[in-house]
Write a protein that holds these residues in place. Sequence first.
Motif, PDB file in Angstrom:
ATOM      1  N   MET A   1      80.628  47.171  72.688  1.00 41.73           N
ATOM      2  CA  MET A   1      82.032  47.518  72.639  1.00 41.73           C
ATOM      3  C   MET A   1      82.328  48.190  71.299  1.00 41.73           C
ATOM      4  N   ASP A   2      83.078  49.284  71.377  1.00 37.58           N
ATOM      5  CA  ASP A   2      83.522  49.975  70.168  1.00 37.58           C
ATOM      6  C   ASP A   2      84.541  49.086  69.462  1.00 37.58           C
ATOM      7  N   PRO A   3      84.309  48.695  68.200  1.00 37.27           N
ATOM      8  CA  PRO A   3      85.226  47.766  67.535  1.00 37.27           C
ATOM      9  C   PRO A   3      86.647  48.284  67.395  1.00 37.27           C
ATOM     10  N   GLU A   4      86.824  49.597  67.247  1.00 35.19           N
ATOM     11  CA  GLU A   4      88.190  50.130  67.120  1.00 35.19           C
ATOM     12  C   GLU A   4      88.978  49.973  68.416  1.00 35.19           C
ATOM     13  N   THR A   5      88.311  50.104  69.561  1.00 37.52           N
ATOM     14  CA  THR A   5      89.020  49.951  70.828  1.00 37.52           C
ATOM     15  C   THR A   5      89.311  48.486  71.139  1.00 37.52           C
ATOM     16  N   ALA A   6      88.614  47.561  70.514  1.00 39.43           N
ATOM     17  CA  ALA A   6      88.891  46.139  70.731  1.00 39.43           C
ATOM     18  C   ALA A   6      90.292  45.774  70.263  1.00 39.43           C
ATOM     19  N   PHE A   7      90.839  46.526  69.315  1.00 42.42           N
ATOM     20  CA  PHE A   7      92.171  46.257  68.766  1.00 42.42           C
ATOM     21  C   PHE A   7      93.205  47.279  69.231  1.00 42.42           C
ATOM     22  N   ALA A   8      92.859  48.108  70.192  1.00 35.88           N
ATOM     23  CA  ALA A   8      93.776  49.144  70.684  1.00 35.88           C
ATOM     24  C   ALA A   8      95.051  48.503  71.235  1.00 35.88           C
ATOM     25  N   GLY A   9      96.180  49.038  70.837  1.00 31.64           N
ATOM     26  CA  GLY A   9      97.457  48.542  71.325  1.00 31.64           C
ATOM     27  C   GLY A   9      98.016  47.370  70.538  1.00 31.64           C
ATOM     28  N   GLU A  10      97.234  46.801  69.617  1.00 34.34           N
ATOM     29  CA  GLU A  10      97.716  45.683  68.801  1.00 34.34           C
ATOM     30  C   GLU A  10      98.328  46.209  67.507  1.00 34.34           C
ATOM     31  N   VAL A  11      99.444  45.635  67.106  1.00 32.01           N
ATOM     32  CA  VAL A  11     100.045  45.963  65.821  1.00 32.01           C
ATOM     33  C   VAL A  11      99.525  44.925  64.829  1.00 32.01           C
ATOM     34  N   LEU A  12      98.546  45.304  64.038  1.00 35.97           N
ATOM     35  CA  LEU A  12      97.920  44.357  63.113  1.00 35.97           C
ATOM     36  C   LEU A  12      98.802  44.061  61.900  1.00 35.97           C
ATOM     37  N   PHE A  13      99.526  45.063  61.413  1.00 37.88           N
ATOM     38  CA  PHE A  13     100.315  44.913  60.194  1.00 37.88           C
ATOM     39  C   PHE A  13     101.702  45.504  60.416  1.00 37.88           C
ATOM     40  N   PRO A  14     102.645  44.755  60.972  1.00 38.62           N
ATOM     41  CA  PRO A  14     103.951  45.324  61.328  1.00 38.62           C
ATOM     42  C   PRO A  14     104.843  45.699  60.139  1.00 38.62           C
ATOM     43  N   GLN A  15     104.814  44.968  59.023  1.00 40.79           N
ATOM     44  CA  GLN A  15     105.732  45.244  57.915  1.00 40.79           C
ATOM     45  C   GLN A  15     105.190  46.259  56.904  1.00 40.79           C
ATOM     46  N   VAL A  16     103.985  46.058  56.436  1.00 40.29           N
ATOM     47  CA  VAL A  16     103.390  46.943  55.426  1.00 40.29           C
ATOM     48  C   VAL A  16     101.960  47.285  55.851  1.00 40.29           C
ATOM     49  N   GLN A  17     101.432  48.343  55.264  1.00 44.16           N
ATOM     50  CA  GLN A  17     100.094  48.783  55.635  1.00 44.16           C
ATOM     51  C   GLN A  17      99.095  48.523  54.509  1.00 44.16           C
ATOM     52  N   PRO A  18      97.869  48.144  54.859  1.00 41.92           N
ATOM     53  CA  PRO A  18      96.836  47.954  53.836  1.00 41.92           C
ATOM     54  C   PRO A  18      96.370  49.287  53.283  1.00 41.92           C
ATOM     55  N   TRP A  19      95.627  49.216  52.191  1.00 39.65           N
ATOM     56  CA  TRP A  19      95.049  50.404  51.586  1.00 39.65           C
ATOM     57  C   TRP A  19      94.029  51.026  52.536  1.00 39.65           C
ATOM     58  N   ALA A  76      88.431  43.428  62.283  1.00 40.03           N
ATOM     59  CA  ALA A  76      89.160  44.437  61.512  1.00 40.03           C
ATOM     60  C   ALA A  76      89.290  43.869  60.102  1.00 40.03           C
ATOM     61  N   LEU A  77      88.617  44.469  59.140  1.00 37.39           N
ATOM     62  CA  LEU A  77      88.649  44.022  57.748  1.00 37.39           C
ATOM     63  C   LEU A  77      89.609  44.912  56.986  1.00 37.39           C
ATOM     64  N   SER A  78      90.615  44.314  56.349  1.00 40.50           N
ATOM     65  CA  SER A  78      91.618  45.109  55.646  1.00 40.50           C
ATOM     66  C   SER A  78      91.518  44.905  54.136  1.00 40.50           C
TER      67      SER A  78
END
Length: 86
Positions: A1-19, A76-78
């Motif tokens: 499984m492609d790791p990026e597609t495993a999180f498709a459609g999920e909002v991981l960081f709704p308020q602020v974005q990581p570097w 997903a490592l941020s």
Amino acid sequence: MDPETAFAGEVLFPQVQPWDVVFDNLWVSYSEFWLVAGAGPGADLESAIPEGDAVKGNGEAIGIPTQIPAGCIAVALSVWEAPAPD
């Protein structure tokens, strides 16, 4: 499984974005996995073994507990410039 597609459609960081965010597949053994700084082979993993459900680090490695005993997981490592939000 492609790791990026495993999180498709999920909002991981709704308020602020990581570097930066890196998506990868990691191998779990003994219900835990480790992130190791630098080249890794000389890192002290023993003092970074997580206890219970708590993450544990020692400056060279971080032990992260999982809910599965063994297998491959998508992660997903941020990276944050300031402390990450809850």
